[in-house]
Design an enzyme around this catalytic site. Sequence first.
Site, PDB file in Angstrom:
ATOM      1  N   VAL A  19     -41.818  24.869  75.425  1.00 11.08           N
ATOM      2  CA  VAL A  19     -42.205  23.708  74.609  1.00 11.08           C
ATOM      3  C   VAL A  19     -43.083  22.756  75.421  1.00 11.08           C
ATOM      4  CG1 VAL A  19     -40.159  23.853  73.126  1.00 11.08           C
ATOM      5  CG2 VAL A  19     -40.031  22.499  75.231  1.00 11.08           C
ATOM      6  N   ASP A  20     -43.609  23.253  76.553  1.00 12.35           N
ATOM      7  CA  ASP A  20     -44.245  22.375  77.544  1.00 12.35           C
ATOM      8  C   ASP A  20     -45.766  22.258  77.415  1.00 12.35           C
ATOM      9  OD1 ASP A  20     -45.189  24.806  78.639  1.00 12.35           O
ATOM     10  OD2 ASP A  20     -43.561  24.889  80.114  1.00 12.35           O
ATOM     11  N   HIS A  73     -40.627  28.059  69.766  1.00  9.32           N
ATOM     12  CA  HIS A  73     -39.541  27.068  69.797  1.00  9.32           C
ATOM     13  C   HIS A  73     -40.066  25.639  69.659  1.00  9.32           C
ATOM     14  CE1 HIS A  73     -36.695  30.177  71.897  1.00  9.32           C
ATOM     15  NE2 HIS A  73     -36.879  30.412  70.610  1.00  9.32           N
ATOM     16  N   CYS A 126     -40.140  12.771  61.747  1.00 14.62           N
ATOM     17  CA  CYS A 126     -39.081  11.978  61.119  1.00 14.62           C
ATOM     18  C   CYS A 126     -38.133  12.907  60.360  1.00 14.62           C
ATOM     19  CB  CYS A 126     -39.701  10.964  60.151  1.00 14.62           C
ATOM     20  SG  CYS A 126     -38.440  10.114  59.163  1.00 14.62           S
ATOM     21  N   CYS A 178     -38.630   5.837  62.251  1.00 18.42           N
ATOM     22  CA  CYS A 178     -39.887   5.887  61.494  1.00 18.42           C
ATOM     23  C   CYS A 178     -39.979   4.612  60.631  1.00 18.42           C
ATOM     24  CB  CYS A 178     -39.805   7.118  60.608  1.00 18.42           C
ATOM     25  SG  CYS A 178     -41.187   7.416  59.534  1.00 18.42           S
ATOM     26  N   CYS A 187     -40.099   4.602  57.598  1.00 18.00           N
ATOM     27  CA  CYS A 187     -39.254   4.835  56.413  1.00 18.00           C
ATOM     28  C   CYS A 187     -37.777   4.619  56.730  1.00 18.00           C
ATOM     29  CB  CYS A 187     -39.482   6.247  55.872  1.00 18.00           C
ATOM     30  SG  CYS A 187     -38.615   7.524  56.782  1.00 18.00           S
ATOM     31  N   GLY A 239     -41.365  35.933  82.597  1.00 17.30           N
ATOM     32  CA  GLY A 239     -40.569  34.744  82.861  1.00 17.30           C
ATOM     33  C   GLY A 239     -39.549  34.403  81.795  1.00 17.30           C
ATOM     34  N   ASN A 291     -40.869  39.455  86.148  1.00 22.06           N
ATOM     35  CA  ASN A 291     -39.650  38.658  86.325  1.00 22.06           C
ATOM     36  C   ASN A 291     -38.998  39.069  87.643  1.00 22.06           C
ATOM     37  OD1 ASN A 291     -37.041  37.424  86.034  1.00 22.06           O
ATOM     38  ND2 ASN A 291     -37.292  37.485  83.814  1.00 22.06           N
TER      39      ASN A 291
HETATM   40  P1  OAD Z   1     -34.334  31.376  80.788  1.00 22.93           P
HETATM   41  O1  OAD Z   1     -33.987  30.227  81.646  1.00 22.93           O
HETATM   42  O2  OAD Z   1     -33.255  31.971  79.964  1.00 22.93           O
HETATM   43  O3  OAD Z   1     -34.912  32.548  81.695  1.00 22.93           O
HETATM   44  C1  OAD Z   1     -35.886  32.315  82.656  1.00 22.93           C
HETATM   45  C2  OAD Z   1     -36.264  33.648  83.285  1.00 22.93           C
HETATM   46  O4  OAD Z   1     -37.319  33.403  84.194  1.00 22.93           O
HETATM   47  C3  OAD Z   1     -35.132  34.313  84.078  1.00 22.93           C
HETATM   48  O5  OAD Z   1     -35.014  35.670  83.666  1.00 22.93           O
HETATM   49  C4  OAD Z   1     -35.607  34.233  85.525  1.00 22.93           C
HETATM   50  O6  OAD Z   1     -35.244  35.375  86.294  1.00 22.93           O
HETATM   51  C5  OAD Z   1     -37.108  34.158  85.362  1.00 22.93           C
HETATM   52  N1  OAD Z   1     -37.819  33.449  86.422  1.00 22.93           N
HETATM   53  C6  OAD Z   1     -37.400  32.470  87.245  1.00 22.93           C
HETATM   54  N2  OAD Z   1     -38.389  32.055  88.041  1.00 22.93           N
HETATM   55  C7  OAD Z   1     -39.476  32.796  87.717  1.00 22.93           C
HETATM   56  C8  OAD Z   1     -40.829  32.847  88.184  1.00 22.93           C
HETATM   57  N3  OAD Z   1     -41.273  32.026  89.138  1.00 22.93           N
HETATM   58  N4  OAD Z   1     -41.664  33.740  87.605  1.00 22.93           N
HETATM   59  C9  OAD Z   1     -41.234  34.567  86.625  1.00 22.93           C
HETATM   60  N5  OAD Z   1     -39.977  34.565  86.154  1.00 22.93           N
HETATM   61  C10 OAD Z   1     -39.118  33.693  86.687  1.00 22.93           C
HETATM   62  O7  OAD Z   1     -35.588  30.934  79.907  1.00 22.93           O
HETATM   63  P2  OAD Z   1     -36.122  31.563  78.531  1.00 22.93           P
HETATM   64  O8  OAD Z   1     -35.995  33.030  78.527  1.00 22.93           O
HETATM   65  O9  OAD Z   1     -37.438  30.958  78.285  1.00 22.93           O
HETATM   66  O10 OAD Z   1     -34.443  27.717  73.781  1.00 22.93           O
HETATM   67  O11 OAD Z   1     -35.066  30.943  77.527  1.00 22.93           O
HETATM   68  C11 OAD Z   1     -35.203  31.187  76.163  1.00 22.93           C
HETATM   69  C12 OAD Z   1     -34.748  29.993  75.380  1.00 22.93           C
HETATM   70  O12 OAD Z   1     -33.430  29.608  75.781  1.00 22.93           O
HETATM   71  C13 OAD Z   1     -35.564  28.733  75.611  1.00 22.93           C
HETATM   72  O13 OAD Z   1     -36.734  28.695  74.842  1.00 22.93           O
HETATM   73  C14 OAD Z   1     -34.609  27.663  75.208  1.00 22.93           C
HETATM   74  C15 OAD Z   1     -33.388  28.163  75.939  1.00 22.93           C
HETATM   75  O14 OAD Z   1     -32.169  27.719  75.549  1.00 22.93           O
HETATM   76  C16 OAD Z   1     -34.124  26.621  73.095  1.00 22.93           C
HETATM   77  O15 OAD Z   1     -33.950  25.537  73.600  1.00 22.93           O
HETATM   78  C17 OAD Z   1     -33.994  26.878  71.617  1.00 22.93           C
END
Ligand code: OAD
Length: 257
Positions: A108-109, A124, A132, A155, A157, A194, A220
């Site tokens: 979301v960045d 996401h 709002c 808001c 509203c 990642g 990863n």
């Molecule tokens: P995670 O925190 O679950 O996973 C991050 C992954 O990045 C892990 O598998 C790490 O091994 C890997 N990692 C760490 N450092 C790295 C690097 N320098 N280069 C490459 N990989 C690296 O994050 P997401 O899979 O994005 O959702 O999580 C999925 C969703 O869970 C997010 O969008 C968020 C979260 O809860 C919501 O908030 C709805």
Amino acid sequence: MSGPERLALPGEVAERIARARRVVVFSGAGVSRESGLDTFRGAGGLWERMRPEELATPEAFQRDPDRVWRWYAWRFQHVAEAAPNPAHLAFARWQELFPSILVVTQNVDSLHRRAGSRRLVELHGSLATVFCQRCGRRRPMAQAVAASPASAPRCECGGLLRPGVVWFGEALPVAALEEALEEAGRADLFVSAGTSATVYPAAGLIEVAWRAGACVIEVNPEPTPFTRLAALRLAAPAGQAVPELTAAIERCRAQAG
Ligand code: OAD
């Protein structure tokens, strides 16, 4: 490996990349790790220090909107101070290699956008906007945080403004998910970078692409539940591995003419 010239692609992977036209990059928090942003899971991850159900659900916001707001305002400040890293920048350069490339991110960045990726699906949502809860009107998060850093703003509203992200228990934006599924289902090359690949429906895209015959590459340092589907696994930080992969792809496509 120390430089971009070092990665040698296995023959079969090189051939599939040389032929690839439709490419999907699927990214998660690990891609932004080298921009200084925390991942969610694993050592030092956000969910080690905080409980998702207290911060990232509609119920949490209803219970304590100010607490949830402060957490997102804090994350927004971090993101605003962060810059795209070599992985984001390399993926943006892939547009020259694969004009129809789609980047599907769980992040979301906004860092893929800031790096220059134009066809981008934010599965996401995004921290860049708020909306709002009552009337749905959107506005920039920067404006809302500046006006109200410590408590959830309202808001005109009267409704509460909330971050434009998808919370646990909420549906993903329909058009975004449809586009991601459609492109995954016809990808020749699918790069998962990642992400722990544990949050659905996003994680399901990897299998959709694999079943449709895509060459799956995983970037990863740690294995994931989908590592077994990967024709190539780069067990290194994305900021190193993606530029190396980019150089290898450029070489193999130049050789293929
Ligand atoms: P995670 O925190 O679950 O996973 C991050 C992954 O990045 C892990 O598998 C790490 O091994 C890997 N990692 C760490 N450092 C790295 C690097 N320098 N280069 C490459 N990989 C690296 O994050 P997401 O899979 O994005 O959702 O999580 C999925 C969703 O869970 C997010 O969008 C968020 C979260 O809860 C919501 O908030 C709805």
